[in-house]
Design an enzyme around this catalytic site. Structure first.
Site, short mmCIF file in Angstrom:
data_model
loop_
_atom_site.label_atom_id
_atom_site.label_comp_id
_atom_site.label_asym_id
_atom_site.label_seq_id
_atom_site.Cartn_x
_atom_site.Cartn_y
_atom_site.Cartn_z
N GLU A 20 -42.37 -159.42 -52.95
CA GLU A 20 -42.90 -160.58 -53.67
C GLU A 20 -41.81 -161.64 -53.81
OE1 GLU A 20 -43.99 -158.48 -57.23
OE2 GLU A 20 -45.19 -157.08 -56.05
N GLU A 76 -47.08 -153.27 -55.33
CA GLU A 76 -45.87 -152.43 -55.18
C GLU A 76 -46.11 -151.15 -54.37
OE1 GLU A 76 -46.75 -154.00 -57.91
OE2 GLU A 76 -45.07 -155.37 -58.24
N GLN A 100 -39.75 -156.22 -57.31
CA GLN A 100 -39.14 -157.37 -57.98
C GLN A 100 -38.34 -157.00 -59.23
OE1 GLN A 100 -41.63 -160.92 -59.38
NE2 GLN A 100 -40.78 -161.56 -57.41
N ASP A 146 -38.76 -152.39 -63.74
CA ASP A 146 -39.86 -151.99 -64.62
C ASP A 146 -41.19 -151.84 -63.88
OD1 ASP A 146 -38.64 -152.48 -67.60
OD2 ASP A 146 -37.83 -153.84 -66.11
N TYR A 147 -41.31 -152.46 -62.72
CA TYR A 147 -42.57 -152.37 -61.96
C TYR A 147 -42.50 -151.33 -60.85
CZ TYR A 147 -43.02 -156.51 -64.74
OH TYR A 147 -43.04 -157.36 -65.80
N HIS A 185 -38.59 -156.36 -68.65
CA HIS A 185 -37.58 -156.96 -67.78
C HIS A 185 -36.18 -156.48 -68.15
CE1 HIS A 185 -41.01 -159.67 -67.32
NE2 HIS A 185 -40.57 -159.83 -66.09
#
Ligand SMILES: Cc1ncc(C[n+]2csc(CCOP(=O)(O)OP(=O)(O)O)c2C)c(N)n1
Ligand SMILES: [Mg+2]
Length: 804
Positions: free
Chosen positions: A496, A527, A549, A552-553, A594
């Site tokens: 991304e 993801e 990115q 956390d994701y 984040h």
């Protein structure tokens, strides 16, 4: 609405000769017999579990006919007929896997590590080097989670696009010939309910890649019928909006019946052509399939299918319909077909027996060795009667498994603990030798065992010119990525915002404009399939950097990393590798999503991958270089708050490396050792400076990579000097700080050297609250580090360091 296309006009061209049709018939019969006999083996107790491809034979024969050298399959447990038709799975190998034969020759897919129905071809030679993939049929290694074959399928197809559009790859003919290879996927109807399916379907439609997805629709997912799975109860109808139209790219969607031989041949042949030539994805919905023996050996389908349904399945069995087709078209007589069937049955019986012989034979040898060694050790032992009884019982075991042998020997040695005899020593050394062999059988290849293991990459230190410029951290990375794009055409990066703007922190800024869109590429927000895209591409010899990115994701992609990538070398016993790098950024910045640092989660889920936690971008760039010289899958977690911090630009970018498993001592000290990594390095260094001012000298160590962890015992050596240790990080209590402690205390035998209780200094158990105050009160701060270290020294010298 997806319609059943009129196929009749094109059928003539795809119908094979009578001889070939009969060959197909025989494979269908062989495969069916393997299913029938396989089930019996489980019920006889010779195998633990069985899941078979009966009722799905015909479509797979058609798929095999359209499949070409260099193509890849990513599918699921029903595909035995396809593998047999390609010549990539013998009946003996099929049964070897059912029995869990731990020999690569016997079960080339998994060396007995996976239950039956997990198919794979071997992409690698024994030394871990690549075979020529374009000269063979390829199947990615299956995994059990439903629909998890889809993200990797996307990547296998995407690789063809990269090979076709990146001119620098022309010479890599062992991996691709102009991107002409098709990635063929198979999936059950019920599994299409998974998010992974929809995400992959959408991504392939966007990317326009040569991916053919065949849905084997037998109306059920175990006991649950389609009306509970799929909108309108029909997946191709539900996906009709994906169909390409005049002027708009999309999918070719074909619906065909699972018992219609000619229809299937035409469907798969057309699908292959459309995908191969035009790089258009195709969906083939194969309906009216059956499941003659039910889902698996775990239960019977009479429990949930009506009598009418069961009757229908009998009448529309694809093999029966195939027989009727052959007779109707006078391709063979009933007698000829009966003879073929009898031959098929005899062949399966013979190969099944050979597989059992080979599987049980090796264990029998071990058993008889153990029996005679225990007997010998029993002579003259005070435990003679018990030991002789043990060996007799072992000798009598019906269908013995390895565990029977080894557990008896271990129990015998326990009984022999007071004995001192030559025979006991022989039994002991026999066990040690067997445990080494069993380590290879059951525990090898978690990491690369080839010469390209990351552990073998030589360390080259960064060099700095006298007036090396001070640049933003991101520019060090940018310089490295630029170098790599220039020098290795197999290298590409995607994710991304990676393309046009060069990622949200701009380490790829300007590099798409310079090297082209196929090298530095934007993707959708997805993801799980970003990871799959990387895995598939790496399985085909490319060197992708897949970007998530924010750390956390990662959870969206973690399943694919854990189930698929991290287990790949292990579950194929070195038969396949996918050396992709996951690039991400984490640790402290702002707020709950984040600023995460869930390293314990990552460490538990991703054994089999290398996990790098660089403290700055200079270290990160060196780690990328190390990993790109190796053949291991890895993750690099950059420091979110480090891209704008100034670093000196090394003069040997692209040459210097950072070794894996080698911590670095950032500051020497005699009083206590403080072990940390990532963004915490700066916090700890600041604290160490202040502690020094009050008379406490802290040795600060950056572990650099969590997997592998300090293979030379550098931390242990430091503790031998300081006799005290604190493990600090930003993870939850009991997370990666506990992991580091276990690795050092247990792994480096450091307990005797400790003069103070070893401690951890993690973050709070909740996620970090937003903003600078949220960070201060959620994560370890400079003051937290100072106080923790001070308290430890207070206990040692209460007078010198009175309570604060
Ligand atoms: C993620 C996940 N959930 C559940 C299972 C257990 N499971 C194995 S097969 C299966 C049904 C799959 O049905 P379908 O996709 O229609 O394939 P079929 O077996 O009918 O060919 C389920 C629920 C699994 N393997 N993975
Ligand atoms: Mg099904």
């Amino acid at each position: 609405m997806a319609k059943i296309k009129s196929l009749s006009k094109n059928r003539i061209g795809v119908i094979p000769s009578n001889e070939e049709i009969l060959k197909d018939y025989k494979i269908a019969m062989i495969s069916r017999q393997a299913s029938l006999m396989g089930r019996k083996e489980v019920f006889m107790g010779k195998a633990k579990f069985g899941i078979f491809g009966d009722g799905k034979e015909l479509a797979q024969l058609a798929m095999a006919r359209a499949f070409q050298l260099g193509d890849f399959r990513s599918g699921y447990y029903r595909d035995q007929t396809f593998m047999m038709a390609l010549g990539e799975l013998s009946v003996q190998q099929y049964f070897a896997q059912l029995y869990a034969h731990t020999d690569v020759e016997a079960d080339p897919a998994s060396a007995g590590r996976l239950m039956n129905g997990h198919f794979a071809t071997r992409s690698l030679n024994e030394d871990g080097s690549w075979k020529s993939l374009t000269k063979k049929y390829n199947s990615a290694a299956d995994i059990s989670p439903t629909a998890a074959q889809m993200p990797k399928l996307l990547g296998l197809a995407y690789a063809s696009k990269v090979f076709r559009h990146n001119k620098g790859l022309k010479s890599f003919q062992d991996f691709s010939v102009n991107g002409n290879e098709v990635a063929w996927g198979t999936i059950g109807n019920a599994s299409t309910s998974e998010g992974l399916f929809f995400e992959s379907i959408n991504a392939a439609g966007v990317l326009q890649v040569p991916m053919v997805v065949a849905i084997w629709d037998d109306g059920y997912g175990i006991s649950v019928p389609n009306k509970y799975h799929t909108t309108k109860g029909d997946i191709s109808e539900a996906l009709a909006g994906f169909e390409r139209t005049e002027g708009k790219e999309g999918y070719e969607i074909i619906k065909v019946k699972g018992w219609d031989y000619e229809g299937l041949l035409e469907a798969f042949s057309r699908a292959g052509q459309i995908a191969r030539e035009g790089h258009v994805p195709v969906l083939i919905h194969v309906v009216e399939m059956t499941q003659p023996q039910g889902h698996s050996t775990s239960g019977s389908h009479e429990r949930y299918k009506s009598a009418e349904r069961l009757d229908w399945e009998k009448a529309w069995d694809c093999n029966l319909k195939f027989r009727e087709y052959i007779l109707k078209n006078a391709i063979a007589t009933a007698d000829q077909l009966d003879k073929l069937e009898a031959e098929a049955k005899a062949q399966v019986k013979k190969e099944k027996e050979a597989a059992w012989e080979a599987f049980s034979g090796s264990i029998k040898n071990e058993l008889s060795e153990a029996v005679s060694l225990i007997k010998a050790a029993a002579q003259g032992s005070s435990r003679r009667v018990i030991l002789e009884q043990m060996s007799e019982e072992l000798a009598k075991t019906i269908n013995p498994i390895r565990k029977d042998v080894i557990s008896t020997v271990r129990k015998a040695l326990l009984n022999l603990r007071f004995d001192q005899s030559q025979a006991k020593e022989e039994l002991k050394s026999w066990l040690i030798r067997q445990q080494q062999i069993n380590h290879d059988r059951y525990s090898s290849h978690l990491y690369s065992e080839s010469e390209w293991s990351a552990l073998n990459v030589k360390e080259v230190k960064p060099e700095f010119d006298e007036n090396a410029p001070n640049v933003d951290g991101r520019e060090v990375l940018q310089a490295f990525f630029d170098y790599q794009l220039e020098n290795d055409p197999r290298f590409f990066a995607f994710g991304e915002d990676v393309g046009k703007i060069g990622d949200v922190n701009q380490a790829f800024a300007g590099l798409q404009a310079k090297h082209g869109e196929i090298r530095v590429t934007d993707t959708g927000i997805r993801e799980a399939t970003i990871i799959g895209q990387g895995i598939g591409a790496a399985l085909r010899g490319l060197r992708p950097v897949a970007e998530i990115q924010y750390l956390d994701y990662l959870l969206y992609g973690l399943q694919m990393l854990s189930d698929d990538l991290a287990s790949l070398q292990y579950r194929t016993k070195g038969g396949q590798k996918a050396p992709m790098i996951v690039r991400t950024r984490g640790h402290r910045l702002e707020g709950v999503w984040h600023a995460g640092s869930p390293m314990g989660m990552i460490l538990s889920a991703l054994r089999g991958m290398i996990i790098c936690v660089p403290r700055d971008m200079t270290q990160a760039a060196g780690m990328y270089n190390t990993l790109l010289k190796s053949d291991e899958p890895a993750m690099i977690i950059e420091c979110l708050n480090g891209y704008r911090l100034k670093e000196k630009l090394p003069s040997n970018i692209g040459e210097y490396t950072v070794p894996v498993g080698k911590p670095e001592v950032l500051r020497e000290g005699k009083d206590l050792t403080l072990v940390t990594y990532g963004s915490m390095c700066r916090i700890v260094l600041d604290a160490a400076q202040e502690l020094s001012d009050i008379g406490i000298e802290v040795e600060v160590i950056d572990v650099q990579t969590l997997l592998p962890f300090d293979i030379e015992g550098i931390i242990g050596k430091s503790i031998q000097k300081t006799n005290r240790v604190i493990f600090a990080d930003e993870d939850v209590p009991g997370g990666a700080s506990a992991f580091m402690m276990q690795q050092v205390i247990e792994g480096q035998n450091i307990f005797p050297y400790l003069d103070s209780e070893p401690l951890t200094l993690p973050a709070k158990p909740h996620r970090p609250a937003y903003s600078s105050d949220g960070d201060y009160f959620s994560k370890p701060s400079v003051e937290d580090v100072i106080e923790k270290a001070y308290e430890m020294m207070h206990e040692v010298h209460p007078k010198k360091f009175p309570k604060i």
